[in-house]
Design a protein around this motif. Structure first.
Motif, PDB file in Angstrom:
ATOM      1  N   PRO A 225      36.879 118.652  25.612  1.00 16.71           N
ATOM      2  CA  PRO A 225      36.049 117.513  26.347  1.00 16.71           C
ATOM      3  C   PRO A 225      36.661 117.216  27.588  1.00 16.71           C
ATOM      4  CG  PRO A 225      37.845 116.638  24.292  1.00 16.71           C
ATOM      5  CD  PRO A 225      37.698 118.173  24.475  1.00 16.71           C
TER       6      PRO A 225
ATOM      7  N   HIS B 295      30.138 114.198  33.096  1.00 19.96           N
ATOM      8  CA  HIS B 295      30.534 115.752  33.418  1.00 19.96           C
ATOM      9  C   HIS B 295      29.203 116.773  32.839  1.00 19.96           C
ATOM     10  CE1 HIS B 295      30.408 116.543  28.707  1.00 19.96           C
ATOM     11  NE2 HIS B 295      30.533 115.023  28.915  1.00 19.96           N
ATOM     12  N   ASP B 296      28.531 116.465  32.096  1.00 21.41           N
ATOM     13  CA  ASP B 296      27.311 117.313  31.558  1.00 21.41           C
ATOM     14  C   ASP B 296      26.235 117.112  32.387  1.00 21.41           C
ATOM     15  OD1 ASP B 296      26.380 115.234  30.191  1.00 21.41           O
ATOM     16  OD2 ASP B 296      26.327 116.352  28.174  1.00 21.41           O
ATOM     17  N   MET B 297      26.019 116.206  33.361  1.00 18.90           N
ATOM     18  CA  MET B 297      24.859 116.145  34.006  1.00 18.90           C
ATOM     19  C   MET B 297      24.566 117.150  35.080  1.00 18.90           C
ATOM     20  SD  MET B 297      24.870 111.839  34.901  1.00 18.90           S
ATOM     21  CE  MET B 297      23.262 111.779  35.876  1.00 18.90           C
TER      22      MET B 297
ATOM     23  N   SER C 201      18.058 109.219  37.440  1.00 18.45           N
ATOM     24  CA  SER C 201      17.627 108.235  38.411  1.00 18.45           C
ATOM     25  C   SER C 201      16.609 108.577  39.280  1.00 18.45           C
ATOM     26  CB  SER C 201      18.906 108.296  39.260  1.00 18.45           C
ATOM     27  OG  SER C 201      18.787 107.284  40.125  1.00 18.45           O
ATOM     28  N   THR C 202      15.762 107.574  39.807  1.00 17.81           N
ATOM     29  CA  THR C 202      14.802 107.815  40.856  1.00 17.81           C
ATOM     30  C   THR C 202      15.324 107.838  42.114  1.00 17.81           C
ATOM     31  OG1 THR C 202      14.292 105.547  40.777  1.00 17.81           O
ATOM     32  CG2 THR C 202      13.062 106.873  39.244  1.00 17.81           C
ATOM     33  N   LEU C 203      16.666 107.763  42.431  1.00 20.52           N
ATOM     34  CA  LEU C 203      17.180 107.838  43.676  1.00 20.52           C
ATOM     35  C   LEU C 203      16.887 109.239  44.447  1.00 20.52           C
ATOM     36  CD1 LEU C 203      20.800 106.269  43.468  1.00 20.52           C
ATOM     37  CD2 LEU C 203      18.705 105.377  44.570  1.00 20.52           C
TER      38      LEU C 203
ATOM     39  N   PRO D 264      16.824 101.668  41.028  1.00 21.06           N
ATOM     40  CA  PRO D 264      17.674 102.643  40.435  1.00 21.06           C
ATOM     41  C   PRO D 264      19.203 102.089  40.595  1.00 21.06           C
ATOM     42  CG  PRO D 264      16.832 103.166  42.546  1.00 21.06           C
ATOM     43  CD  PRO D 264      16.075 102.087  42.032  1.00 21.06           C
ATOM     44  N   VAL D 265      19.910 102.580  39.863  1.00 15.36           N
ATOM     45  CA  VAL D 265      21.527 102.061  39.872  1.00 15.36           C
ATOM     46  C   VAL D 265      22.383 103.154  40.551  1.00 15.36           C
ATOM     47  CG1 VAL D 265      23.542 101.557  38.439  1.00 15.36           C
ATOM     48  CG2 VAL D 265      21.292 100.608  37.911  1.00 15.36           C
TER      49      VAL D 265
ATOM     50  N   TYR E 224      26.524 106.765  38.467  1.00 19.42           N
ATOM     51  CA  TYR E 224      25.952 108.308  37.515  1.00 19.42           C
ATOM     52  C   TYR E 224      25.778 107.885  36.290  1.00 19.42           C
ATOM     53  CZ  TYR E 224      28.284 110.211  41.729  1.00 19.42           C
ATOM     54  OH  TYR E 224      28.674 110.441  43.192  1.00 19.42           O
TER      55      TYR E 224
ATOM     56  N   HIS F 207      24.862 105.293  34.380  1.00 18.55           N
ATOM     57  CA  HIS F 207      24.371 103.952  34.228  1.00 18.55           C
ATOM     58  C   HIS F 207      23.423 104.099  33.005  1.00 18.55           C
ATOM     59  CE1 HIS F 207      20.189 105.340  35.314  1.00 18.55           C
ATOM     60  NE2 HIS F 207      20.778 106.270  35.551  1.00 18.55           N
ATOM     61  N   ASP F 208      22.807 105.178  32.580  1.00 16.15           N
ATOM     62  CA  ASP F 208      21.927 104.876  31.221  1.00 16.15           C
ATOM     63  C   ASP F 208      22.708 105.501  30.074  1.00 16.15           C
ATOM     64  OD1 ASP F 208      21.707 107.677  31.960  1.00 16.15           O
ATOM     65  OD2 ASP F 208      19.502 107.525  31.796  1.00 16.15           O
ATOM     66  N   MET F 209      23.990 105.833  30.012  1.00 16.17           N
ATOM     67  CA  MET F 209      24.746 106.382  28.897  1.00 16.17           C
ATOM     68  C   MET F 209      24.924 105.069  27.977  1.00 16.17           C
ATOM     69  SD  MET F 209      27.401 109.108  30.372  1.00 16.17           S
ATOM     70  CE  MET F 209      28.097 109.628  28.887  1.00 16.17           C
TER      71      MET F 209
ATOM     72  N   PHE G 144      27.856 103.734  25.728  1.00 14.80           N
ATOM     73  CA  PHE G 144      29.276 103.832  25.502  1.00 14.80           C
ATOM     74  C   PHE G 144      29.342 102.990  24.283  1.00 14.80           C
ATOM     75  CE2 PHE G 144      31.510 104.723  29.600  1.00 14.80           C
ATOM     76  CZ  PHE G 144      30.662 105.458  29.940  1.00 14.80           C
TER      77      PHE G 144
ATOM     78  N   TYR H 132      30.833 108.446  23.621  1.00 13.87           N
ATOM     79  CA  TYR H 132      29.919 108.406  24.813  1.00 13.87           C
ATOM     80  C   TYR H 132      28.797 109.322  24.378  1.00 13.87           C
ATOM     81  CZ  TYR H 132      34.324 107.034  27.022  1.00 13.87           C
ATOM     82  OH  TYR H 132      35.272 106.609  27.188  1.00 13.87           O
TER      83      TYR H 132
ATOM     84  N   HIS I 192      24.545 110.257  25.416  1.00 13.45           N
ATOM     85  CA  HIS I 192      23.432 109.994  26.369  1.00 13.45           C
ATOM     86  C   HIS I 192      22.502 109.133  26.053  1.00 13.45           C
ATOM     87  CE1 HIS I 192      24.525 114.627  26.334  1.00 13.45           C
ATOM     88  NE2 HIS I 192      24.786 114.455  27.411  1.00 13.45           N
ATOM     89  N   ARG I 193      21.768 108.763  27.033  1.00 11.26           N
ATOM     90  CA  ARG I 193      20.662 107.821  26.739  1.00 11.26           C
ATOM     91  C   ARG I 193      19.745 107.886  25.556  1.00 11.26           C
ATOM     92  NH1 ARG I 193      15.701 105.234  30.464  1.00 11.26           N
ATOM     93  NH2 ARG I 193      15.192 103.570  28.942  1.00 11.26           N
ATOM     94  N   ASP I 194      19.386 108.998  25.078  1.00  4.79           N
ATOM     95  CA  ASP I 194      18.710 109.082  24.077  1.00  4.79           C
ATOM     96  C   ASP I 194      19.524 108.998  22.585  1.00  4.79           C
ATOM     97  OD1 ASP I 194      20.151 111.712  24.004  1.00  4.79           O
ATOM     98  OD2 ASP I 194      18.410 112.918  24.369  1.00  4.79           O
TER      99      ASP I 194
ATOM    100  N   SER J 247      27.235 113.037  24.071  1.00  2.67           N
ATOM    101  CA  SER J 247      27.757 113.701  25.416  1.00  2.67           C
ATOM    102  C   SER J 247      29.267 114.129  25.338  1.00  2.67           C
ATOM    103  CB  SER J 247      27.815 112.663  26.400  1.00  2.67           C
ATOM    104  OG  SER J 247      28.609 113.145  27.808  1.00  2.67           O
ATOM    105  N   SER J 248      30.099 113.677  24.368  1.00  2.00           N
ATOM    106  CA  SER J 248      31.436 113.962  24.526  1.00  2.00           C
ATOM    107  C   SER J 248      32.056 114.133  23.130  1.00  2.00           C
ATOM    108  CB  SER J 248      32.505 113.190  25.303  1.00  2.00           C
ATOM    109  OG  SER J 248      33.615 113.388  25.160  1.00  2.00           O
ATOM    110  N   THR J 249      32.941 114.802  22.477  1.00  2.55           N
ATOM    111  CA  THR J 249      33.558 115.056  21.387  1.00  2.55           C
ATOM    112  C   THR J 249      34.662 114.199  21.580  1.00  2.55           C
ATOM    113  OG1 THR J 249      34.873 116.776  21.967  1.00  2.55           O
ATOM    114  CG2 THR J 249      32.842 117.165  20.738  1.00  2.55           C
TER     115      THR J 249
END
Lengths: 404, 404
Positions: A300, A306-308, A368-370, B300-301, B304, B306-308, B310, B359, B361-363, B367-369
């Motif tokens: 990890p 990291h995975d984006m 993001s829409t940025l 937009p934020v 990076y 922002h939408d995870m 936690f 951690y 992802h948004r869905d 994302s991480s172990t």
């Protein structure tokens, strides 16, 4: 013509050349010229939403210097269009007036729309990007003062890395060296060799490449390390194990490019080896695209994102795979180029407003829409389009002259 | 019994109480006791993979102080188990020996396994977490020196915020105030009131709540601002518009808790209002869970991640919705509690190894172990389990005594 890449055929190459050239001149550049030029306060605003609407008027110094560089590079390398030169001068004027701290001569990282300082950073990448911007302007306008400034800024970048004057973020308990310094050192020296005939360029480049070879290039691990100990030792902690494949691949093409210029097979081999290892580590077999960070041992990573899939590691990999194919003829690189080109072009371009989105989730969905911010601006994408267009054009000329 | 939350029925409440209590005592606490205690070098290692394997031996000072606090809090509030006290003393010894910089008395942020300093930060949250750890030990062992240290560390936290001695990250061009300081001020004073009878606690808490009310609480925007100008003005730049709903909701329950203790309806109303606004802004209607950052105007934020999703914003929202329901009886909070509890419990727990992943992802995909790092350790999850268990137990007792 489709957006699919097939570099191995003449038609494919011709299609690709058009994609890169027309993308640069017909999409990327007009997008930024239209939306980012601040006619009122000078410089460029790059923090914008997908449609170009400014969402933060603050100005990133990286983007002031990089857009100025791009405009100068286009003027010097592509065509002497007065619009490009005028905009480059528009950029350099804001840089001169607002991006230096008079108390120590160092550059800011972020300023307000009017040019008041917001933030300075420990690292001097602002200086390295300003150096290449001044270099382009020196060549375009034959201005001795710009030439001198380009040299001085590059020297400041080197000095600040070697003897930092800014308080350290970390104690001396575990000193590190990062690949960013020698990498950007190579690219800056290459640029200044072309624009201001920098005398020391070849020697400096040799030194920077040697630094990468000595400390970051690890045959026993089949890896290019982003961060190592002072003597190149692998640091078995999060920060030491964290690899940045897109960054190492960017360094790979800087070195391949040097090998091409010098017709030095050992440099081409070094660059290709770096690409090979980091493609294996960075390419996402599950979803496609280059991952941002991966762990040396597959464990990890601590960085949350990291995975984006960021735009720029894809840009750098598109350049590197194309260059590796052109330099070696190895079909593997043609396949890789097709993979990365097709994945990037099917996920990043904004079909409605032009240019590319910057930040996708691992699965390729948009985060993001940025369109720009302090870090994303008119640099990695247009540089990729320019590099790939120019090198395809050169190779076409080579092919034509070989055939004739 | 399922993991589904139904707080509105007696059976549901009884099930929930078990989920929180058994989760704390049978899962979360044993996980950290088993994997993180460093019997060789002292203190705790919290950087671990899903199965508890240590992936980085460096020690985060936040986690040393927070785990020590948790163990002391359990000893003082739940049961006087010698194992908990012994481990709390194990923690405080490492803190005393290795987590202070003798040159200025400030605390480090990160040290090596052996306790050599790696990094200090500008902000003094290490000090605030150490203060509550010392407070628990002072109560548990009746140690006057610990009591004195707890007071001094809290004062250092306040002083360092008001008159920073560390070089600023930003210039004075756009001075800001962040909600983290008054929030953590409230929670620290509440803790020290319970453990060392801190004299000034009520006055300090009043002051911190007033700061939030005056500067961060914005009825006209229906919002709790994370960062504002010195006078509470909204800063229309990325940093000023970036909201952290989970953080504001954490602050909301600190204030509700104060209202409950004082039987002060205006504080309960303030806390519930903060929860209402930030639930509306933070709850992800598309995928469920609380988003990390959102923009004030829905734009937009820049961050990076922002939408995870936690772990900790979910923990704080579970506490806040339960507390709001218990304090108001408003069915809306029972529904929200069920939504956040069910979403969190269906996505975060590690079914194989126990504890929660940190951690997603948004869905909701992982994302991480990582089970822990410098930021994730034995704190938000076990504190949630403890707070919710205890408050359900109290309300059950209230119900029983009312019925009898």
């Amino acid at each position: 013509m489709t957006n699919r890449s097939d570099i191995a055929s003449p038609t494919g190459r011709s299609d690709l050349l058009q994609i890169y050239r027309d993308g640069l001149l017909g999409d990327t550049l007009p997008f930024w010229v239209k939306h980012s030029v601040d006619r009122e306060c000078g410089g460029f605003m790059t923090a914008m939403d997908q449609d170009g609407a400014i969402v933060d008027t603050d100005k990133g110094v990286w983007q002031q210097t990089r857009f100025t560089w791009l405009l100068g590079e286009l003027y010097n390398r592509v065509a002497q269009r007065s619009e490009w030169l005028d905009l480059a001068i528009h950029g350099i004027q804001f840089i001169e007036q607002h991006c230096f701290d008079p108390t120590d001569g160092r550059m800011w990282f972020q300023v307000t729309r009017q040019g008041q300082p917001i933030r300075k950073r420990r690292y001097s990448f602002s200086e390295s990007f300003a150096a290449i911007a001044y270099g382009e302007l020196a060549l375009a306008t034959d201005n001795a003062q710009y030439k001198q400034l380009a040299k001085e800024l590059f020297q400041n970048f080197i000095d600040q890395n070697n003897r930092p004057t800014f308080p350290a973020k970390f104690t001396d308990t575990r000193q590190t060296r990062a690949i960013g310094f020698p990498m950007i050192g190579i690219a800056t020296a290459q640029q200044l060799r072309d624009t201001i005939d920098l005398d020391a360029a070849d020697d400096l480049i040799d030194g920077f490449i040697q630094t990468i070879r000595d400390y970051h290039f690890k045959p026993e691990l089949r890896c290019v390390m982003e961060t190592v100990g002072l003597h190149g030792e692998v640091i078995d902690h999060f920060d030491g194990r964290t690899l940045n494949p897109g960054h190492a691949i960017e360094g790979a093409w800087f070195i391949m490019k040097e090998g091409k210029r010098r017709a030095d097979a050992s440099l081409i081999k070094l660059g290709c080896q770096m690409l090979d290892w980091m493609w294996q580590r960075g390419w996402d077999e599950q979803h496609g695209g280059i991952l941002y960070f991966v762990d040396l041992h597959g464990g990890p990573v601590q960085e949350y994102w990291h995975d984006m899939k960021f735009w720029w590691p894809q840009n750098e990999t598109i350049i590197a795979t194309l260059m590796a194919y052109q330099l070696t003829g190895d079909e593997k690189y043609a396949r890789w180029h097709q993979q990365i080109h097709d994945w990037a072009y099917s996920h990043f371009p904004d079909q409605d407003n032009g240019e590319w989105f910057g930040y996708l989730h691992r699965d390729g969905s948009r985060s993001s829409t940025l369109k720009g911010n302090l870090w994303k601006g008119p640099f990695h994408l247009p540089r990729m389009q320019l590099e790939c267009w120019q090198s395809l054009q050169e190779s076409d000329l080579t092919t034509v002259s070989r055939d004739s």
